[in-house]
Design a protein around this motif. Structure first.
Motif, PDB file in Angstrom:
ATOM      1  N   MET A   1      -7.894 -11.093   6.037  1.00 22.28           N
ATOM      2  CA  MET A   1      -6.603 -10.685   5.508  1.00 22.28           C
ATOM      3  C   MET A   1      -5.958  -9.728   6.505  1.00 22.28           C
ATOM      4  N   ILE A   2      -4.763 -10.095   6.949  1.00 20.81           N
ATOM      5  CA  ILE A   2      -4.026  -9.278   7.906  1.00 20.81           C
ATOM      6  C   ILE A   2      -3.009  -8.445   7.156  1.00 20.81           C
ATOM      7  N   LEU A   3      -3.119  -7.145   7.308  1.00 15.87           N
ATOM      8  CA  LEU A   3      -2.205  -6.236   6.628  1.00 15.87           C
ATOM      9  C   LEU A   3      -1.425  -5.453   7.673  1.00 15.87           C
ATOM     10  N   LYS A   4      -0.126  -5.319   7.441  1.00 14.20           N
ATOM     11  CA  LYS A   4       0.732  -4.575   8.353  1.00 14.20           C
ATOM     12  C   LYS A   4       1.111  -3.264   7.676  1.00 14.20           C
ATOM     13  N   ILE A   5       0.468  -2.203   8.070  1.00 16.53           N
ATOM     14  CA  ILE A   5       0.750  -0.884   7.514  1.00 16.53           C
ATOM     15  C   ILE A   5       1.461  -0.063   8.582  1.00 16.53           C
ATOM     16  N   ASP A   6       2.597   0.511   8.223  1.00 12.98           N
ATOM     17  CA  ASP A   6       3.379   1.332   9.140  1.00 12.98           C
ATOM     18  C   ASP A   6       3.153   2.803   8.790  1.00 12.98           C
ATOM     19  N   PHE A   7       2.368   3.471   9.623  1.00 13.43           N
ATOM     20  CA  PHE A   7       2.035   4.870   9.368  1.00 13.43           C
ATOM     21  C   PHE A   7       3.218   5.802   9.591  1.00 13.43           C
ATOM     22  N   ASN A   8       4.283   5.315  10.211  1.00 11.56           N
ATOM     23  CA  ASN A   8       5.476   6.128  10.442  1.00 11.56           C
ATOM     24  C   ASN A   8       6.541   5.918   9.371  1.00 11.56           C
ATOM     25  N   SER A   9       6.293   5.008   8.446  1.00  8.85           N
ATOM     26  CA  SER A   9       7.260   4.695   7.403  1.00  8.85           C
ATOM     27  C   SER A   9       7.322   5.809   6.359  1.00  8.85           C
ATOM     28  N   ASP A  10       8.483   5.926   5.732  1.00  7.81           N
ATOM     29  CA  ASP A  10       8.630   6.868   4.620  1.00  7.81           C
ATOM     30  C   ASP A  10       8.011   6.310   3.338  1.00  7.81           C
ATOM     31  N   GLU A  11       7.759   4.995   3.306  1.00  8.10           N
ATOM     32  CA  GLU A  11       7.171   4.367   2.127  1.00  8.10           C
ATOM     33  C   GLU A  11       5.690   4.741   2.038  1.00  8.10           C
ATOM     34  N   ALA A  12       5.255   5.100   0.845  1.00  4.54           N
ATOM     35  CA  ALA A  12       3.862   5.500   0.635  1.00  4.54           C
ATOM     36  C   ALA A  12       2.909   4.392   1.077  1.00  4.54           C
ATOM     37  N   LEU A  13       1.773   4.777   1.637  1.00  2.00           N
ATOM     38  CA  LEU A  13       0.807   3.805   2.146  1.00  2.00           C
ATOM     39  C   LEU A  13       0.300   2.877   1.044  1.00  2.00           C
ATOM     40  N   TYR A  14       0.057   3.426  -0.151  1.00  2.00           N
ATOM     41  CA  TYR A  14      -0.457   2.579  -1.226  1.00  2.00           C
ATOM     42  C   TYR A  14       0.565   1.506  -1.618  1.00  2.00           C
ATOM     43  N   LEU A  15       1.863   1.831  -1.537  1.00  2.00           N
ATOM     44  CA  LEU A  15       2.898   0.845  -1.848  1.00  2.00           C
ATOM     45  C   LEU A  15       2.986  -0.214  -0.753  1.00  2.00           C
ATOM     46  N   GLN A  16       2.841   0.210   0.499  1.00  2.00           N
ATOM     47  CA  GLN A  16       2.822  -0.760   1.585  1.00  2.00           C
ATOM     48  C   GLN A  16       1.657  -1.727   1.416  1.00  2.00           C
ATOM     49  N   LEU A  17       0.500  -1.189   1.073  1.00  2.00           N
ATOM     50  CA  LEU A  17      -0.693  -2.017   0.865  1.00  2.00           C
ATOM     51  C   LEU A  17      -0.465  -2.975  -0.298  1.00  2.00           C
ATOM     52  N   ARG A  18       0.044  -2.463  -1.409  1.00  2.00           N
ATOM     53  CA  ARG A  18       0.368  -3.290  -2.578  1.00  2.00           C
ATOM     54  C   ARG A  18       1.308  -4.417  -2.193  1.00  2.00           C
ATOM     55  N   ASN A  19       2.381  -4.075  -1.487  1.00  2.00           N
ATOM     56  CA  ASN A  19       3.383  -5.063  -1.108  1.00  2.00           C
ATOM     57  C   ASN A  19       2.801  -6.125  -0.180  1.00  2.00           C
ATOM     58  N   GLN A  20       1.962  -5.726   0.749  1.00  2.00           N
ATOM     59  CA  GLN A  20       1.341  -6.681   1.670  1.00  2.00           C
ATOM     60  C   GLN A  20       0.442  -7.664   0.912  1.00  2.00           C
ATOM     61  N   ILE A  21      -0.273  -7.170  -0.070  1.00  2.00           N
ATOM     62  CA  ILE A  21      -1.144  -8.051  -0.868  1.00  2.00           C
ATOM     63  C   ILE A  21      -0.293  -9.019  -1.692  1.00  2.00           C
ATOM     64  N   ILE A  22       0.788  -8.541  -2.277  1.00  2.00           N
ATOM     65  CA  ILE A  22       1.679  -9.416  -3.044  1.00  2.00           C
ATOM     66  C   ILE A  22       2.289 -10.479  -2.128  1.00  2.00           C
ATOM     67  N   LEU A  23       2.711 -10.092  -0.940  1.00  2.00           N
ATOM     68  CA  LEU A  23       3.244 -11.072   0.006  1.00  2.00           C
ATOM     69  C   LEU A  23       2.171 -12.084   0.402  1.00  2.00           C
ATOM     70  N   GLY A  24       0.937 -11.630   0.539  1.00  2.00           N
ATOM     71  CA  GLY A  24      -0.165 -12.543   0.844  1.00  2.00           C
ATOM     72  C   GLY A  24      -0.372 -13.569  -0.261  1.00  2.00           C
ATOM     73  N   ILE A  25      -0.232 -13.140  -1.500  1.00  2.00           N
ATOM     74  CA  ILE A  25      -0.358 -14.053  -2.641  1.00  2.00           C
ATOM     75  C   ILE A  25       0.813 -15.041  -2.641  1.00  2.00           C
ATOM     76  N   ALA A  26       2.019 -14.511  -2.456  1.00  2.00           N
ATOM     77  CA  ALA A  26       3.217 -15.348  -2.510  1.00  2.00           C
ATOM     78  C   ALA A  26       3.228 -16.412  -1.418  1.00  2.00           C
ATOM     79  N   THR A  27       2.644 -16.109  -0.275  1.00  2.00           N
ATOM     80  CA  THR A  27       2.643 -17.052   0.847  1.00  2.00           C
ATOM     81  C   THR A  27       1.345 -17.852   0.917  1.00  2.00           C
TER      82      THR A  27
END
Length: 134
Positions: A1-27
């Motif tokens: 599983m490839i996850l793209k986490i942006d450590f410089n983003s203002d978005e919380a890391l847990y939300l980025q992780l959540r969103n990446q997993i949802i995108l993985g499911i959707a695709t």
């Protein structure tokens, strides 16, 4: 599983992780029944705190994307409550569209953007099926 986490983003890391997993499911990169890495494994792999991964998994469970099995850990388990999903989407899109309106983004621009995102993530040709000519 490839996850793209942006450590410089203002978005919380847990939300980025959540969103990446949802995108993985959707695709279809992650499927119903697939186990997710353990909290410790994923935290070590990404280089983040275990509590951050645990929070993402908890949110995914609350939203009906993941079930926790004592033997298998976190497993993708899609909640098929379409009505509830549409209600949630309505609320979330309401805020997004209000923000767009405040920035003078037109209805046409919103529709074009939705079409572009849909094609990027969900285009049938990505999965070996010919794209239909509307």
């Amino acid at each position: 599983m490839i996850l793209k986490i942006d450590f410089n983003s203002d978005e919380a890391l847990y939300l980025q992780l959540r969103n990446q997993i949802i995108l993985g499911i959707a695709t279809d990169k992650i499927r119903d029944g697939d186990p997710l890495p353990s909290v410790r494994q994923l935290a070590d792999h990404i280089g983040i705190n275990m509590h951050t991964v645990n929070k993402a998994y908890t949110v995914l469970r609350q939203e009906g994307f993941v079930k926790v099995d004592r033997r298998r850990g976190a497993v993708i388990s899609l909640d098929s409550d379409k009505y509830a999903a549409l209600e949630e989407l309505h609320k979330e899109l309401g805020v997004v569209l209000a923000k767009a309106h405040c920035k003078n983004i037109t209805r046409g621009e919103v529709h074009d953007l939705i079409d572009e995102i849909y094609d990027d993530y969900f285009c049938p040709s990505r999965y070996g099926e010919p794209k239909s000519e509307d």
